[in-house]
Design a protein around this motif. Structure first.
Motif, PDB file in Angstrom:
ATOM      1  N   ARG A 102       0.805  -1.225   0.000  1.00  0.00           N
ATOM      2  CA  ARG A 102       0.000   0.000   0.000  1.00  0.00           C
ATOM      3  C   ARG A 102       0.837   1.274   0.000  1.00  0.00           C
ATOM      4  O   ARG A 102       0.303   2.350  -0.221  1.00  0.00           O
ATOM      5  N   THR A 103       2.142   1.170   0.264  1.00  0.00           N
ATOM      6  CA  THR A 103       2.996   2.349   0.395  1.00  0.00           C
ATOM      7  C   THR A 103       3.552   2.753  -0.964  1.00  0.00           C
ATOM      8  O   THR A 103       4.204   1.971  -1.647  1.00  0.00           O
ATOM      9  N   CYS A 104       3.334   4.002  -1.332  1.00  0.00           N
ATOM     10  CA  CYS A 104       3.807   4.539  -2.611  1.00  0.00           C
ATOM     11  C   CYS A 104       5.314   4.783  -2.540  1.00  0.00           C
ATOM     12  O   CYS A 104       5.787   5.460  -1.627  1.00  0.00           O
ATOM     13  N   PRO A 105       6.089   4.278  -3.508  1.00  0.00           N
ATOM     14  CA  PRO A 105       7.534   4.516  -3.477  1.00  0.00           C
ATOM     15  C   PRO A 105       7.914   5.953  -3.850  1.00  0.00           C
ATOM     16  O   PRO A 105       9.022   6.398  -3.547  1.00  0.00           O
ATOM     17  N   VAL A 106       7.020   6.699  -4.472  1.00  0.00           N
ATOM     18  CA  VAL A 106       7.325   8.071  -4.890  1.00  0.00           C
ATOM     19  C   VAL A 106       7.088   9.051  -3.747  1.00  0.00           C
ATOM     20  O   VAL A 106       7.988   9.800  -3.358  1.00  0.00           O
ATOM     21  N   CYS A 107       5.868   9.053  -3.203  1.00  0.00           N
ATOM     22  CA  CYS A 107       5.547  10.022  -2.153  1.00  0.00           C
ATOM     23  C   CYS A 107       5.676   9.448  -0.745  1.00  0.00           C
ATOM     24  O   CYS A 107       5.672  10.186   0.234  1.00  0.00           O
ATOM     25  N   GLY A 108       5.781   8.117  -0.625  1.00  0.00           N
ATOM     26  CA  GLY A 108       6.006   7.488   0.670  1.00  0.00           C
ATOM     27  C   GLY A 108       4.797   7.411   1.584  1.00  0.00           C
ATOM     28  O   GLY A 108       4.928   7.083   2.748  1.00  0.00           O
ATOM     29  N   THR A 109       3.607   7.698   1.061  1.00  0.00           N
ATOM     30  CA  THR A 109       2.412   7.645   1.904  1.00  0.00           C
ATOM     31  C   THR A 109       1.704   6.309   1.752  1.00  0.00           C
ATOM     32  O   THR A 109       1.848   5.618   0.736  1.00  0.00           O
ATOM     33  N   ASP A 110       0.934   5.956   2.776  1.00  0.00           N
ATOM     34  CA  ASP A 110       0.085   4.769   2.722  1.00  0.00           C
ATOM     35  C   ASP A 110      -1.169   5.161   1.955  1.00  0.00           C
ATOM     36  O   ASP A 110      -1.953   5.984   2.413  1.00  0.00           O
ATOM     37  N   ALA A 111      -1.361   4.585   0.770  1.00  0.00           N
ATOM     38  CA  ALA A 111      -2.466   4.968  -0.100  1.00  0.00           C
ATOM     39  C   ALA A 111      -3.808   4.481   0.431  1.00  0.00           C
ATOM     40  O   ALA A 111      -4.850   4.993   0.030  1.00  0.00           O
ATOM     41  N   LEU A 164       0.881   0.909 -12.615  1.00  0.00           N
ATOM     42  CA  LEU A 164       1.446   2.220 -12.289  1.00  0.00           C
ATOM     43  C   LEU A 164       2.696   2.099 -11.431  1.00  0.00           C
ATOM     44  O   LEU A 164       3.662   2.828 -11.612  1.00  0.00           O
ATOM     45  N   GLY A 165       2.667   1.208 -10.456  1.00  0.00           N
ATOM     46  CA  GLY A 165       3.775   1.062  -9.528  1.00  0.00           C
ATOM     47  C   GLY A 165       3.803   2.133  -8.453  1.00  0.00           C
ATOM     48  O   GLY A 165       4.699   2.162  -7.620  1.00  0.00           O
ATOM     49  N   THR A 166       2.828   3.041  -8.501  1.00  0.00           N
ATOM     50  CA  THR A 166       2.725   4.129  -7.532  1.00  0.00           C
ATOM     51  C   THR A 166       1.263   4.282  -7.168  1.00  0.00           C
ATOM     52  O   THR A 166       0.393   3.616  -7.711  1.00  0.00           O
ATOM     53  N   CYS A 167       0.995   5.246  -6.280  1.00  0.00           N
ATOM     54  CA  CYS A 167      -0.407   5.554  -5.984  1.00  0.00           C
ATOM     55  C   CYS A 167      -1.010   6.258  -7.204  1.00  0.00           C
ATOM     56  O   CYS A 167      -0.282   6.736  -8.086  1.00  0.00           O
ATOM     57  N   VAL A 168      -2.303   6.349  -7.287  1.00  0.00           N
ATOM     58  CA  VAL A 168      -2.971   6.928  -8.446  1.00  0.00           C
ATOM     59  C   VAL A 168      -2.606   8.406  -8.662  1.00  0.00           C
ATOM     60  O   VAL A 168      -2.296   8.805  -9.790  1.00  0.00           O
ATOM     61  N   PRO A 169      -2.566   9.231  -7.609  1.00  0.00           N
ATOM     62  CA  PRO A 169      -2.165  10.627  -7.858  1.00  0.00           C
ATOM     63  C   PRO A 169      -0.749  10.752  -8.412  1.00  0.00           C
ATOM     64  O   PRO A 169      -0.509  11.523  -9.344  1.00  0.00           O
ATOM     65  N   CYS A 170       0.221   9.979  -7.890  1.00  0.00           N
ATOM     66  CA  CYS A 170       1.582  10.044  -8.413  1.00  0.00           C
ATOM     67  C   CYS A 170       1.652   9.458  -9.819  1.00  0.00           C
ATOM     68  O   CYS A 170       2.411   9.945 -10.662  1.00  0.00           O
TER      69      CYS A 170
END
Length: 124
Positions: A93-102, A110-116
């Motif tokens: 659940r943790t985004c590697p770009v912004c580091g937040t728990d999505a 995507l490999g990231t959260c949707v906003p990133c």
């Protein structure tokens, strides 16, 4: 009995090597892994006792059957396993770009959260 059901009817196992039954015609006392799990059981090291076969658009499908009377109870989850599973799900659940728990499992495409993921698509 339809021709597909007749094709998969082999209770002696001469044609397929295992006793084989058509979809929804397995004998009582047999269950798939998923059915055993729903009852709080596991195969417990026993060999496959029979199989269910059915035809789909993608081809022939097979589900293996286990004897319910030889199944064992599911092992309880230990504290260590619970912690390890929680850490693995947190990492998914943790985004590697912004580091937040999505709050959801990140999409693999995507490999990231949707906003990133949306920002990188706009930047490209």
């Amino acid at each position: 009995m339809s021709r597909f059901r007749r094709r998969f009817w082999d209770p002696t196992g001469t044609r397929y090597g295992l006793p084989t039954y058509p979809w929804r015609l397995a004998p009582d006392g047999m269950a798939t892994r998923r059915q055993l799990r729903a009852e709080g059981l596991r195969p417990g090291g026993q060999d496959v006792a029979a199989q269910v076969m059915w035809q789909t658009r993608r081809g022939v499908r097979v589900a293996y059957l286990y004897r319910v009377d030889a199944a064992r109870p599911v092992r309880p989850m230990t504290e260590g396993k619970h912690r390890a599973l929680a850490a693995a799900m947190r990492a998914r659940r943790t985004c590697p770009v912004c580091g937040t728990d999505a709050g959801y499992v990140l999409p693999r495409h995507l490999g990231t959260c949707v906003p990133c993921g949306g920002r990188s698509a706009v930047a490209a």
